[in-house]
Design a protein around this motif. Structure first.
Motif, PDB file in Angstrom:
ATOM      1  N   ALA A   1       0.804  -1.209  -0.248  1.00 28.12           N
ATOM      2  CA  ALA A   1       0.071   0.158  -0.032  1.00 28.12           C
ATOM      3  C   ALA A   1       0.895   1.260   0.025  1.00 28.12           C
ATOM      4  O   ALA A   1       0.714   2.278  -0.660  1.00 28.12           O
TER       5      ALA A   1
ATOM      6  N   ILE B   1       2.763   2.137  -3.528  1.00 25.10           N
ATOM      7  CA  ILE B   1       1.943   2.398  -4.901  1.00 25.10           C
ATOM      8  C   ILE B   1       2.428   3.485  -5.811  1.00 25.10           C
ATOM      9  O   ILE B   1       2.479   3.301  -7.204  1.00 25.10           O
TER      10      ILE B   1
ATOM     11  N   PRO C   1      -3.491   0.921 -10.424  1.00 25.46           N
ATOM     12  CA  PRO C   1      -4.237   0.991  -9.291  1.00 25.46           C
ATOM     13  C   PRO C   1      -5.420   0.385  -9.179  1.00 25.46           C
ATOM     14  O   PRO C   1      -5.944  -0.180  -8.094  1.00 25.46           O
TER      15      PRO C   1
ATOM     16  N   TRP D   1      -4.196  -3.099  -8.164  1.00 25.47           N
ATOM     17  CA  TRP D   1      -3.325  -2.896  -6.970  1.00 25.47           C
ATOM     18  C   TRP D   1      -4.129  -2.761  -5.851  1.00 25.47           C
ATOM     19  O   TRP D   1      -3.764  -3.703  -4.546  1.00 25.47           O
ATOM     20  N   TRP D   2      -5.070  -2.367  -5.636  1.00 25.77           N
ATOM     21  CA  TRP D   2      -5.928  -2.247  -4.378  1.00 25.77           C
ATOM     22  C   TRP D   2      -6.513  -3.571  -3.884  1.00 25.77           C
ATOM     23  O   TRP D   2      -6.683  -3.947  -2.899  1.00 25.77           O
TER      24      TRP D   2
END
Length: 442
Positions: free
Chosen positions: A327, A330, A348, A351-352
């Motif tokens: 986190a 990023i 993203p 990514w999350w």
């Protein structure tokens, strides 16, 4: 004896888990790191050899990776015998796995040579890329028996709780390959086949060291068809489980590609980080395999169940740590992989999901190790197939139909992991996996 004292006696010190996990991690990472070196060396030959390596490498890896039961299955069986105080028989289990590795490897070598051209052509089409892929495969296939011998060697050594020697042997083989690769490709002028020759030479050294260790411990006996048949039954379940993973990840890549080059590039960046994270967590799972198998082999069911709780907590802590780390990174890590603004804008989205799944993955991979150590491969096969069929694949293909893009793909991966979490969590809690004895009943 008070209950608190019994619980304390059943606990395994963290240093014991780290003693097995720490050397296992470099072994797991050695092959991916070597592939980076190989790719960099071949990349200087031009686009066609690099494309040929990409096709041939994927084909070769798909075949050999499906046979990892020679490692994981052998660990489970050898660990039980080791825990029962039958080390000689545990090593002999490795000897039977090695006979099986040699037999299967020779079949792969012969069949691979026969189908190399049509298979490479099917993936790459007619032309220079297919020709380059075949030139690499023709040589690399001689390493198939050697790779499988190494898998079997890793398996029995982990089973007797020795993860230091595999580290030395694998690093020696990969180190030799890394040194020879630029020499043979560029210095001697063999080109792309020189890369495969370097691989085979390094694999020969690694396999030779494992064979020498097996001979020194008198692990070679006459082939025992009953033992090898039992190993193949366990292997059948692990291969089916591995195929479920491959179906999921190949489907995800295919669907991501339908949304354009930027989407598949963003997906690939995050997925490779996922695989890297899995390497670290697999090291903990390997320690769990060896310790749980040994506990059950000695009849210490309470100790095995306590271990399951311990490694679950370790996996959760690692997963939370990874989540926090990724986190925070990023804005830093994705630009290392690409400078393309379109790709960076899409990263993203995946990514999350990746960050959120770290704690779940930490627990799932740890409990996978527990159940593999117990030899509960049939349950892992069924639960993984169910998670793929009910979780991942429907959402993946729905993403294509409804245009959900990376969000849909990574929602599918998240559901896949959550289904697996529920399945392995309930199985571990039930205790039905904790069957004691030097040999798990079939």
């Amino acid at each position: 004896m008070p209950a608190s004292r019994r619980v304390s006696d059943d606990r395994v010190p963290l240093r014991e888990v780290l003693r097995l996990a720490a050397p296992a991690l470099p072994v797991l990472a050695a092959e991916p790191l070597y592939l980076l070196v190989d790719t960099a060396v071949v990349g200087r030959l031009g686009v066609v050899p690099l494309a040929g390596l990409a096709i041939a490498g994927v084909l070769f890896a798909q075949v050999t990776s499906q046979l990892n039961f020679l490692s994981y299955g052998t660990t489970a069986r050898a660990a039980r015998l080791h825990g029962a105080g039958r080390r000689t028989e545990a090593v002999a289990e490795g000897g039977q796995a090695t006979w099986l590795a040699l037999a299967v490897g020779l079949v792969l070598l012969v069949v691979g040579q026969l189908v190399a051209v049509p298979v490479a052509t099917a993936f790459a089409g007619d032309g220079e890329i297919a020709d380059a892929a075949v030139s690499w495969l023709r040589v690399a296939l001689f390493g198939a028996p050697l790779i499988l011998v190494t898998l079997a060697g890793n398996g029995w050594m982990r089973g007797v709780q020795d993860t230091v020697r595999p580290l030395r042997y694998v690093l020696a083989g990969n180190g030799l390959s890394a040194v020879l690769c630029p020499v043979l490709v560029h210095g001697v002028g063999w080109g792309l086949p020189g890369s495969a020759a370097a691989n085979v030479t390094g694999q020969a050294l690694g396999a030779g060291l494992f064979l020498l260790a097996l001979r020194r411990e008198r692990g070679f006996r006459r082939p025992d068809l009953a033992t090898m048949r039992a190993q193949l039954v366990l292997g059948r379940d692990l291969i089916a489980r591995s195929l479920a993973f491959q179906a999921c990840f190949l489907s995800a890549a295919a669907v991501a590609a339908r949304f354009g080059a930027a989407s598949v590039a963003a997906h690939q960046i995050v997925l490779q980080l996922w695989f890297f994270m899995a390497l670290v967590l697999d090291a903990v799972a390997i320690a769990a395999q060896a310790l749980v198998g040994a506990a059950l082999g000695s009849g210490a069911v309470a100790r095995a169940r306590a271990l399951a709780g311990q490694v679950t907590r370790y996996g959760l802590v690692l997963g939370v740590g990874f989540g926090v780390l990724f986190a925070a990174l990023i804005g830093v890590l994705p630009p290392v992989f690409t400078g393309d603004a379109t790709v960076l804008a899409l990263v993203p989205v995946a990514w999350w999901f990746f960050v959120a799944m770290q704690p779940v993955a930490g627990v799932v991979f740890a409990l996978d190790g527990v159940l593999l150590g117990a030899g509960d491969a049939a349950f892992l096969r069924t639960s993984t197939l169910a998670a793929a069929v009910l979780g991942f694949l429907p959402l993946i293909w729905a993403s294509l139909v409804f245009g959900w893009g990376l969000a849909g793909i990574w929602t599918g991966l998240s559901l896949f992991m959550l289904v697996r979490l529920v399945a392995v969590g309930l199985r571990t809690r039930s205790g039905r996996w904790a069957v004691s004895g030097a040999v798990r009943p079939s």
